[in-house]
Design a protein around this motif. Structure first.
Motif, short mmCIF file in Angstrom:
data_model
loop_
_atom_site.label_atom_id
_atom_site.label_comp_id
_atom_site.label_asym_id
_atom_site.label_seq_id
_atom_site.Cartn_x
_atom_site.Cartn_y
_atom_site.Cartn_z
N SER A 99 0.88 -1.27 -0.02
CA SER A 99 0.04 -0.08 -0.07
C SER A 99 0.73 1.05 -0.14
O SER A 99 2.03 1.23 0.35
N VAL A 100 0.14 2.52 -0.43
CA VAL A 100 0.77 3.80 -0.16
C VAL A 100 0.03 4.46 0.36
O VAL A 100 -1.33 4.75 0.24
N TRP A 101 0.17 5.46 1.50
CA TRP A 101 -0.58 6.32 2.27
C TRP A 101 0.00 7.62 2.02
O TRP A 101 1.11 7.68 2.39
N VAL A 102 -0.82 8.46 1.75
CA VAL A 102 -0.26 9.83 1.52
C VAL A 102 -0.87 10.85 2.48
O VAL A 102 -2.15 10.89 2.56
N ALA A 103 0.02 11.59 3.24
CA ALA A 103 -0.86 12.46 4.50
C ALA A 103 -1.23 13.70 3.75
O ALA A 103 -0.85 14.22 2.81
N SER A 139 -3.12 16.17 6.00
CA SER A 139 -3.33 17.10 6.84
C SER A 139 -2.64 16.76 8.23
O SER A 139 -3.23 15.96 8.93
N PRO A 140 -1.36 17.00 8.36
CA PRO A 140 -0.72 18.05 7.68
C PRO A 140 0.10 17.17 6.42
O PRO A 140 0.12 15.91 6.57
N PRO A 141 0.10 17.93 5.25
CA PRO A 141 0.77 17.24 4.11
C PRO A 141 2.10 17.23 4.13
O PRO A 141 2.82 17.65 5.15
N GLY A 142 2.76 16.60 3.23
CA GLY A 142 4.32 16.53 3.18
C GLY A 142 4.95 15.17 3.24
O GLY A 142 6.10 15.12 3.22
N PHE A 143 4.25 14.11 3.73
CA PHE A 143 4.84 12.83 3.91
C PHE A 143 4.15 11.72 3.43
O PHE A 143 2.69 11.83 3.38
N ALA A 144 4.54 10.62 3.32
CA ALA A 144 3.80 9.38 3.03
C ALA A 144 4.40 8.07 3.66
O ALA A 144 5.50 8.04 4.20
N PHE A 145 3.83 7.08 3.61
CA PHE A 145 4.36 5.56 3.90
C PHE A 145 4.23 4.77 2.85
O PHE A 145 2.81 4.71 2.38
N VAL A 146 4.80 4.11 2.46
CA VAL A 146 5.16 3.07 1.30
C VAL A 146 5.32 1.82 2.16
O VAL A 146 6.10 1.61 2.91
N GLU A 147 4.36 0.81 1.94
CA GLU A 147 4.40 -0.50 2.73
C GLU A 147 4.70 -1.54 1.89
O GLU A 147 4.00 -1.79 0.71
N PHE A 148 5.82 -2.41 2.02
CA PHE A 148 6.38 -3.44 1.32
C PHE A 148 5.84 -4.64 1.87
O PHE A 148 6.07 -4.90 3.05
N TYR A 149 5.96 -5.68 1.00
CA TYR A 149 5.56 -6.80 1.64
C TYR A 149 7.01 -7.76 2.07
O TYR A 149 6.85 -8.35 3.18
N GLU A 150 8.10 -7.29 1.56
CA GLU A 150 9.23 -7.92 2.05
C GLU A 150 10.24 -6.97 2.22
O GLU A 150 10.29 -5.87 1.85
N ARG A 151 10.90 -7.45 3.56
CA ARG A 151 11.82 -6.33 4.06
C ARG A 151 13.13 -6.18 3.18
O ARG A 151 13.51 -4.77 3.27
N GLU A 152 13.48 -7.15 2.39
CA GLU A 152 14.56 -6.78 1.53
C GLU A 152 14.06 -5.74 0.50
O GLU A 152 15.03 -4.80 0.05
N ASP A 153 13.17 -5.80 0.03
CA ASP A 153 12.51 -4.56 -1.05
C ASP A 153 12.33 -3.23 -0.36
O ASP A 153 12.87 -2.29 -0.93
N ALA A 154 12.05 -3.13 0.95
CA ALA A 154 11.80 -1.82 1.81
C ALA A 154 13.54 -1.55 1.90
O ALA A 154 13.82 -0.14 1.80
N GLU A 155 14.31 -2.41 2.36
CA GLU A 155 15.73 -1.67 2.33
C GLU A 155 16.38 -1.42 1.15
O GLU A 155 17.04 -0.41 1.13
#
Length: 84
Positions: free
Chosen positions: A53-57, A59-75
């Motif tokens: 998933s991708v979640w974009v803030a 209020s307040p804007p300016g940041f997001a979280f990208v969620e990966f299934y695999e730790r290696e992909d996130a790293e």
């Protein structure tokens, strides 16, 4: 779009840490400004691995979280995209 990627649980040169849960790893994406666009973020990060998933803030804007299934992909995403 200028972004700063940070990682929780894994210290890397001042980047922060990769947040982990049972089924995914979240990567913090900062410095997006007011125009953080989910589809653009997804396009950049999907080159690093399968995204849950991708979640974009808004209020307040300016940041997001990208969620990966695999730790290696996130790293890999943190290594490849930090500061870009």
């Amino acid at each position: 779009m200028s972004q700063r990627v940070a990682s929780s649980t894994l210290k890397k040169a001042g980047l922060g840490e990769l947040a982990t849960s049972d089924d995914a790893i979240k990567v913090y994406v900062g410095n997006l400004g007011r125009n953080g666009d989910e589809s653009e973020i997804r396009r950049k990060f999907e080159k690093c691995g399968e995204i849950k998933s991708v979640w974009v803030a808004r209020s307040p804007p300016g940041f997001a979280f990208v969620e990966f299934y695999e730790r290696e992909d996130a790293e890999y995403a943190v290594d490849r995209l930090d500061g870009k």
